[in-house]
Design a protein around this motif. Sequence first.
Motif, mmCIF file in Angstrom:
data_model
loop_
_atom_site.group_PDB
_atom_site.id
_atom_site.type_symbol
_atom_site.label_atom_id
_atom_site.label_comp_id
_atom_site.label_asym_id
_atom_site.label_seq_id
_atom_site.Cartn_x
_atom_site.Cartn_y
_atom_site.Cartn_z
ATOM 1 N N PHE A 1 0.842 -1.094 -0.078
ATOM 2 C CA PHE A 1 0.002 0.053 -0.146
ATOM 3 C C PHE A 1 0.858 1.177 0.016
ATOM 4 C CE2 PHE A 1 -3.478 -2.848 1.192
ATOM 5 C CZ PHE A 1 -4.689 -2.432 0.281
ATOM 6 N N VAL A 2 2.093 1.149 0.521
ATOM 7 C CA VAL A 2 2.886 2.244 0.366
ATOM 8 C C VAL A 2 3.096 2.716 -0.918
ATOM 9 C CG1 VAL A 2 5.251 3.173 1.122
ATOM 10 C CG2 VAL A 2 3.688 2.198 2.781
ATOM 11 N N GLU A 3 3.646 1.564 -1.722
ATOM 12 C CA GLU A 3 3.928 1.670 -3.158
ATOM 13 C C GLU A 3 2.708 2.279 -4.040
ATOM 14 O OE1 GLU A 3 6.126 1.559 -6.520
ATOM 15 O OE2 GLU A 3 6.899 1.802 -4.562
ATOM 16 N N LEU A 4 1.682 1.614 -3.565
ATOM 17 C CA LEU A 4 0.471 1.958 -4.171
ATOM 18 C C LEU A 4 0.381 3.637 -4.242
ATOM 19 C CD1 LEU A 4 -2.132 1.269 -5.905
ATOM 20 C CD2 LEU A 4 -3.327 0.651 -3.805
ATOM 21 N N LEU A 5 0.299 4.062 -3.043
ATOM 22 C CA LEU A 5 0.212 5.442 -2.723
ATOM 23 C C LEU A 5 1.207 6.230 -3.375
ATOM 24 C CD1 LEU A 5 -0.591 5.604 1.153
ATOM 25 C CD2 LEU A 5 -2.088 5.964 -0.654
ATOM 26 N N ARG A 6 2.381 5.703 -3.455
ATOM 27 C CA ARG A 6 3.484 6.367 -4.288
ATOM 28 C C ARG A 6 2.986 6.593 -5.692
ATOM 29 N NH1 ARG A 6 7.379 5.882 -7.625
ATOM 30 N NH2 ARG A 6 6.633 3.762 -7.828
ATOM 31 N N VAL A 7 2.592 5.360 -6.307
ATOM 32 C CA VAL A 7 2.036 5.562 -7.712
ATOM 33 C C VAL A 7 1.015 6.457 -7.965
ATOM 34 C CG1 VAL A 7 1.074 4.071 -9.497
ATOM 35 C CG2 VAL A 7 2.784 3.230 -8.073
ATOM 36 N N LEU A 8 -0.310 6.251 -7.127
ATOM 37 C CA LEU A 8 -1.142 7.516 -7.164
ATOM 38 C C LEU A 8 -0.737 8.674 -6.820
ATOM 39 C CD1 LEU A 8 -3.793 5.401 -5.057
ATOM 40 C CD2 LEU A 8 -3.661 5.628 -7.653
ATOM 41 N N SER A 9 0.175 9.024 -6.074
ATOM 42 C CA SER A 9 0.796 10.459 -5.834
ATOM 43 C C SER A 9 1.314 10.970 -7.316
ATOM 44 C CB SER A 9 1.430 10.461 -4.757
ATOM 45 O OG SER A 9 2.169 11.791 -4.597
ATOM 46 N N HIS A 10 2.332 10.221 -7.871
ATOM 47 C CA HIS A 10 3.114 10.403 -9.115
ATOM 48 C C HIS A 10 2.118 10.721 -9.895
ATOM 49 C CE1 HIS A 10 5.874 10.399 -12.218
ATOM 50 N NE2 HIS A 10 5.227 9.543 -12.691
ATOM 51 N N ARG A 11 0.867 9.948 -10.209
ATOM 52 C CA ARG A 11 -0.041 10.194 -11.592
ATOM 53 C C ARG A 11 -0.900 11.575 -11.122
ATOM 54 N NH1 ARG A 11 -2.069 3.860 -12.716
ATOM 55 N NH2 ARG A 11 -0.158 3.371 -13.551
ATOM 56 N N LEU A 12 -1.361 11.636 -9.915
ATOM 57 C CA LEU A 12 -1.908 12.911 -9.655
ATOM 58 C C LEU A 12 -1.149 14.195 -9.785
ATOM 59 C CD1 LEU A 12 -4.556 14.329 -8.452
ATOM 60 C CD2 LEU A 12 -3.421 14.162 -6.281
ATOM 61 N N ARG A 13 0.326 14.092 -9.670
ATOM 62 C CA ARG A 13 1.041 15.298 -10.080
ATOM 63 C C ARG A 13 1.150 15.523 -11.412
ATOM 64 N NH1 ARG A 13 6.677 15.356 -10.456
ATOM 65 N NH2 ARG A 13 6.976 13.239 -9.703
ATOM 66 N N ARG A 14 1.200 14.261 -12.098
ATOM 67 C CA ARG A 14 1.605 14.390 -13.400
ATOM 68 C C ARG A 14 0.190 15.088 -14.081
ATOM 69 N NH1 ARG A 14 6.473 14.577 -16.029
ATOM 70 N NH2 ARG A 14 7.618 13.077 -15.058
ATOM 71 N N SER A 15 -0.910 14.480 -13.539
ATOM 72 C CA SER A 15 -2.287 14.901 -14.179
ATOM 73 C C SER A 15 -2.296 16.280 -13.879
ATOM 74 C CB SER A 15 -3.444 14.176 -13.531
ATOM 75 O OG SER A 15 -3.293 12.691 -13.820
ATOM 76 N N SER A 16 -1.933 16.706 -12.767
ATOM 77 C CA SER A 16 -2.084 18.285 -12.449
ATOM 78 C C SER A 16 -1.224 19.153 -13.484
ATOM 79 C CB SER A 16 -1.918 18.471 -10.763
ATOM 80 O OG SER A 16 -2.609 17.858 -10.127
ATOM 81 N N THR A 17 0.006 18.533 -13.615
ATOM 82 C CA THR A 17 0.727 19.459 -14.412
ATOM 83 C C THR A 17 0.220 19.526 -15.743
ATOM 84 O OG1 THR A 17 2.819 18.644 -13.287
ATOM 85 C CG2 THR A 17 2.976 19.536 -15.432
ATOM 86 N N GLY A 18 -0.192 18.411 -16.394
ATOM 87 C CA GLY A 18 -0.928 18.310 -17.599
ATOM 88 C C GLY A 18 -2.008 19.329 -17.637
ATOM 89 N N LEU A 19 -2.931 19.353 -16.835
ATOM 90 C CA LEU A 19 -4.069 20.015 -16.786
ATOM 91 C C LEU A 19 -3.849 21.645 -16.652
ATOM 92 C CD1 LEU A 19 -6.387 18.310 -14.043
ATOM 93 C CD2 LEU A 19 -6.747 18.382 -16.515
ATOM 94 N N VAL A 20 -2.882 22.041 -15.936
ATOM 95 C CA VAL A 20 -2.341 23.458 -16.210
ATOM 96 C C VAL A 20 -1.720 23.592 -17.188
ATOM 97 C CG1 VAL A 20 -0.483 25.105 -14.714
ATOM 98 C CG2 VAL A 20 -1.823 23.382 -13.524
ATOM 99 N N LEU A 21 -1.113 22.895 -17.821
ATOM 100 C CA LEU A 21 -0.458 23.041 -19.256
ATOM 101 C C LEU A 21 -1.773 23.273 -20.330
ATOM 102 C CD1 LEU A 21 1.320 23.354 -21.824
ATOM 103 C CD2 LEU A 21 1.307 20.882 -21.633
ATOM 104 N N LEU A 22 -2.556 22.548 -20.240
ATOM 105 C CA LEU A 22 -3.984 22.704 -21.287
ATOM 106 C C LEU A 22 -4.555 24.061 -20.910
ATOM 107 C CD1 LEU A 22 -5.080 19.026 -21.482
ATOM 108 C CD2 LEU A 22 -3.653 20.321 -23.120
ATOM 109 N N TYR A 23 -4.805 24.266 -19.592
ATOM 110 C CA TYR A 23 -5.346 25.453 -19.212
ATOM 111 C C TYR A 23 -4.774 26.850 -19.569
ATOM 112 C CZ TYR A 23 -7.412 29.280 -16.223
ATOM 113 O OH TYR A 23 -7.725 30.450 -15.961
ATOM 114 N N ASP A 24 -3.277 26.756 -19.426
ATOM 115 C CA ASP A 24 -2.567 28.012 -20.156
ATOM 116 C C ASP A 24 -2.629 27.895 -21.564
ATOM 117 O OD1 ASP A 24 -1.607 28.479 -17.626
ATOM 118 O OD2 ASP A 24 0.264 28.082 -17.830
ATOM 119 N N LEU A 25 -2.829 26.998 -22.224
ATOM 120 C CA LEU A 25 -2.747 27.022 -23.598
ATOM 121 C C LEU A 25 -4.492 27.511 -23.891
ATOM 122 C CD1 LEU A 25 -1.041 23.831 -25.237
ATOM 123 C CD2 LEU A 25 -0.372 26.063 -25.525
ATOM 124 N N SER A 26 -5.257 26.802 -23.468
ATOM 125 C CA SER A 26 -6.649 27.476 -23.669
ATOM 126 C C SER A 26 -7.032 28.829 -23.299
ATOM 127 C CB SER A 26 -7.708 26.431 -22.852
ATOM 128 O OG SER A 26 -7.314 26.787 -21.529
#
Length: 240
Positions: free
Chosen positions: A70-95
């Motif tokens: 579960f520690v590793e699972l949380l690390r994976v979820l945290s990484h994906r959330l950070r990547r998703s947030s970065t991608g959303l900010v990029l698309l917002y800036d472009l929009s």
Amino acid sequence: MRIEKEMEGEGVAELAILSPGDVFGEMALIESAPRSARAVAHTGVSLLVLARPDLERWLGAEPRTAVGFFVELLRVLSHRLRRSSTGLVLLYDLSQLTLQRFDDEAGFLQAALERIVPHLEGNWSAAAFLYNEFNDEVSRVGTKGPRGERLPETLPLAETSNRWLDAASFCVALGGKTVAPLGFLVARNEAAMALREKGEIEVALTAAGQLVASALQNIRHDAEERLRARLQHRQAHDPL
């Protein structure tokens, strides 16, 4: 493996590209809810499957060992959330950029590079290219980053799909209404990338490219409408 999702009226959106060692479907171990996307194998793959009943039995038999899972699972979820947030900010800036008025395509592409590169993690440079249908050539019209000027000054039209030009450079085709693309975006990272990082970059730049291509089509349409209006005005005031 590619994680895809059907978008109403927009076809299939690519959410992630997975490489050896990655996991998917992990939310089913946490909550009982319908799948939000689908996983599609684009090459031969070998999968190890962990069902929720198996996990529950494991938790009961070896609780201390399962904690590490579960520690590793949380690390994976945290990484994906950070990547998703970065991608959303990029698309917002472009929009937000697409809401501004641009009279020329090159100026818009340079502004788009200014928005895209700062969101990429690593030592990135990028270049934008436009296709000129009158001379059938592709020309570089803008750069961003410390090595942007070293990127190619032109690209061949033979390949019109998104692709890796080499191990460090990813090319996004800016598709239009014709067979030939409107142009291209090329981003190069001087830092070494793992397969997972390359997959994430593919998804982020592909999504950004779709937004940029849509804005380019609008700019080109507006330019054609202005030209048509000038011709009609001239014909009305200077009849033969």
